[in-house]
Design a protein around this motif. Structure first.
Motif, PDB file in Angstrom:
ATOM      1  N   ASP A  62      76.130  55.120  77.016  1.00 15.59           N
ATOM      2  CA  ASP A  62      74.836  55.456  76.971  1.00 15.59           C
ATOM      3  C   ASP A  62      74.278  57.019  76.473  1.00 15.59           C
ATOM      4  N   ASP A  63      75.199  57.825  76.805  1.00 18.23           N
ATOM      5  CA  ASP A  63      74.941  59.022  76.366  1.00 18.23           C
ATOM      6  C   ASP A  63      74.907  59.258  74.754  1.00 18.23           C
ATOM      7  N   GLY A  64      75.325  58.529  74.231  1.00 19.34           N
ATOM      8  CA  GLY A  64      75.204  58.473  72.756  1.00 19.34           C
ATOM      9  C   GLY A  64      76.833  58.893  71.871  1.00 19.34           C
ATOM     10  N   ARG A  65      77.675  59.062  72.912  1.00 19.76           N
ATOM     11  CA  ARG A  65      79.099  59.288  72.413  1.00 19.76           C
ATOM     12  C   ARG A  65      79.889  58.106  72.083  1.00 19.76           C
ATOM     13  N   ALA A  66      80.356  58.234  70.692  1.00 21.39           N
ATOM     14  CA  ALA A  66      81.209  57.020  69.929  1.00 21.39           C
ATOM     15  C   ALA A  66      82.387  57.235  70.651  1.00 21.39           C
ATOM     16  N   VAL A  67      83.021  56.120  71.372  1.00 25.33           N
ATOM     17  CA  VAL A  67      84.302  56.205  71.811  1.00 25.33           C
ATOM     18  C   VAL A  67      85.383  55.090  71.576  1.00 25.33           C
ATOM     19  N   GLY A  68      84.881  54.250  70.379  1.00 26.39           N
ATOM     20  CA  GLY A  68      85.838  53.342  70.272  1.00 26.39           C
ATOM     21  C   GLY A  68      85.052  52.029  69.279  1.00 26.39           C
ATOM     22  N   SER A  69      85.731  51.075  68.959  1.00 25.42           N
ATOM     23  CA  SER A  69      85.129  50.106  68.180  1.00 25.42           C
ATOM     24  C   SER A  69      85.793  48.604  68.828  1.00 25.42           C
ATOM     25  N   VAL A  70      85.022  47.568  68.495  1.00 23.03           N
ATOM     26  CA  VAL A  70      85.445  46.385  68.855  1.00 23.03           C
ATOM     27  C   VAL A  70      84.649  45.334  67.536  1.00 23.03           C
ATOM     28  N   GLY A  71      85.084  44.427  67.390  1.00 24.92           N
ATOM     29  CA  GLY A  71      84.615  43.355  66.436  1.00 24.92           C
ATOM     30  C   GLY A  71      85.025  41.908  66.590  1.00 24.92           C
ATOM     31  N   HIS A  72      84.479  41.072  65.799  1.00 23.36           N
ATOM     32  CA  HIS A  72      84.888  39.763  65.872  1.00 23.36           C
ATOM     33  C   HIS A  72      84.831  39.190  64.619  1.00 23.36           C
ATOM     34  N   TRP A  73      85.720  38.173  64.079  1.00 28.58           N
ATOM     35  CA  TRP A  73      85.970  37.611  62.798  1.00 28.58           C
ATOM     36  C   TRP A  73      86.439  36.430  62.633  1.00 28.58           C
ATOM     37  N   LEU A  74      86.298  35.673  61.763  1.00 28.34           N
ATOM     38  CA  LEU A  74      86.738  34.441  61.670  1.00 28.34           C
ATOM     39  C   LEU A  74      87.948  34.295  61.181  1.00 28.34           C
ATOM     40  N   THR A  75      89.104  33.477  61.743  1.00 32.42           N
ATOM     41  CA  THR A  75      90.220  33.627  61.376  1.00 32.42           C
ATOM     42  C   THR A  75      90.921  32.029  61.454  1.00 32.42           C
ATOM     43  N   GLU A  76      91.883  31.605  60.762  1.00 30.68           N
ATOM     44  CA  GLU A  76      92.310  30.251  61.082  1.00 30.68           C
ATOM     45  C   GLU A  76      93.705  30.582  62.204  1.00 30.68           C
ATOM     46  N   TRP A  77      93.566  29.762  63.082  1.00 26.09           N
ATOM     47  CA  TRP A  77      94.697  29.676  63.915  1.00 26.09           C
ATOM     48  C   TRP A  77      95.078  28.294  64.399  1.00 26.09           C
ATOM     49  N   ARG A  78      96.328  28.019  63.969  1.00 31.64           N
ATOM     50  CA  ARG A  78      96.952  26.633  64.246  1.00 31.64           C
ATOM     51  C   ARG A  78      96.042  25.509  63.669  1.00 31.64           C
ATOM     52  N   GLY A  79      95.777  25.761  62.468  1.00 26.59           N
ATOM     53  CA  GLY A  79      94.952  24.631  61.769  1.00 26.59           C
ATOM     54  C   GLY A  79      93.281  24.726  62.203  1.00 26.59           C
ATOM     55  N   GLU A  80      93.139  25.510  62.995  1.00 24.16           N
ATOM     56  CA  GLU A  80      91.494  25.478  63.368  1.00 24.16           C
ATOM     57  C   GLU A  80      90.883  26.882  63.221  1.00 24.16           C
ATOM     58  N   ILE A  81      89.695  26.937  62.608  1.00 25.05           N
ATOM     59  CA  ILE A  81      88.760  28.027  62.719  1.00 25.05           C
ATOM     60  C   ILE A  81      88.491  28.590  63.877  1.00 25.05           C
ATOM     61  N   VAL A  82      88.724  29.815  64.306  1.00 21.04           N
ATOM     62  CA  VAL A  82      88.447  30.327  65.568  1.00 21.04           C
ATOM     63  C   VAL A  82      87.876  31.781  65.336  1.00 21.04           C
ATOM     64  N   TRP A  83      87.172  32.368  66.414  1.00 26.77           N
ATOM     65  CA  TRP A  83      86.885  33.884  66.484  1.00 26.77           C
ATOM     66  C   TRP A  83      88.144  34.633  66.791  1.00 26.77           C
ATOM     67  N   GLU A  84      88.399  35.838  66.363  1.00 21.64           N
ATOM     68  CA  GLU A  84      89.333  36.712  66.805  1.00 21.64           C
ATOM     69  C   GLU A  84      88.488  37.860  67.107  1.00 21.64           C
ATOM     70  N   THR A  85      89.038  38.567  68.101  1.00 13.42           N
ATOM     71  CA  THR A  85      88.463  39.944  68.580  1.00 13.42           C
ATOM     72  C   THR A  85      89.671  41.055  68.705  1.00 13.42           C
ATOM     73  N   GLY A  86      89.247  42.230  68.374  1.00 12.29           N
ATOM     74  CA  GLY A  86      90.136  43.343  68.690  1.00 12.29           C
ATOM     75  C   GLY A  86      89.212  44.473  69.027  1.00 12.29           C
ATOM     76  N   TRP A  87      89.849  45.436  69.847  1.00 10.94           N
ATOM     77  CA  TRP A  87      89.271  46.691  70.144  1.00 10.94           C
ATOM     78  C   TRP A  87      90.076  47.932  70.140  1.00 10.94           C
TER      79      TRP A  87
END
Length: 182
Positions: A62-87
């Motif tokens: 809240d104070d504006g400090r950048a402390v990291g990252s997170v995202g989501h992206w499409l990927t194929e997993w075991r024959g299915e299109i899913v979202w993947e995330t990481g941080w």
């Protein structure tokens, strides 16, 4: 932890990417990468929303400090299109619930968007902190799996998943469990 804001990745966020490219931060991801590879990663983060295949975010307090990252992206997993995330969360801010809050925010962003039904995270088996984030953020363990990251390197991970078509645990009322609300 409350007070975490997700801000779409911007040109100025390359500085944060450099701060995250340390031996400590990259220990479970194959180690630090060369500056050229970091530049390519930064460009891919910038282009991700334009491709329609996901979004990367800077995690701010809240104070504006950048402390990291997170995202989501499409990927194929075991024959299915899913979202993947990481941080990633900078060392001085780890253990304070920042990653859990950011992961929950991504889940909330993806609910009801009409995209893939599932969001997955694949932390390395030995990464106790990231596995704890998954557990705390409402992901369900699907067991261990082999994963390739970086490309050409096999690693053993946990497959964690959230069903985006189901309400989050904190959204389920007692009445939905069959008990009266008071």
């Amino acid at each position: 932890m409350s007070g975490v804001r997700l801000v779409p990745w911007a040109e100025d966020d390359l500085v944060l990417l450099h701060r995250c490219n340390s031996a400590e931060m990259m220990a479970f991801l194959g180690g630090p990468v060369e500056p050229v590879a970091l530049e390519r990663r930064h460009q891919s983060y910038l282009e991700l929303p334009w491709s329609g295949k996901g979004t990367m975010y800077r995690v701010d307090l809240d104070d504006g400090r950048a402390v990291g990252s997170v995202g989501h992206w499409l990927t194929e997993w075991r024959g299915e299109i899913v979202w993947e995330t990481g941080w990633m969360v900078l060392p001085g801010f780890q253990g304070r619930g920042v990653a859990t809050a950011a992961a929950r925010a991504v889940v909330d962003l993806l609910r009801g968007t009409g995209g893939p039904r599932y969001l997955h995270a694949y932390p390395v088996v030995g990464n106790a902190a990231s596995n704890a984030v998954c557990r705390s953020a409402g992901f369900t363990s699907r067991g261990e799996c082999d994963f390739e990251y970086p490309p050409g390197t096999k690693i053993r991970c946990h497959d964690w998943r959230v069903d985006l078509d189901r309400p989050a645990l904190h959204e389920i009322t007692a009445d939905q469990h069959g008990r009266p609300e008071h």
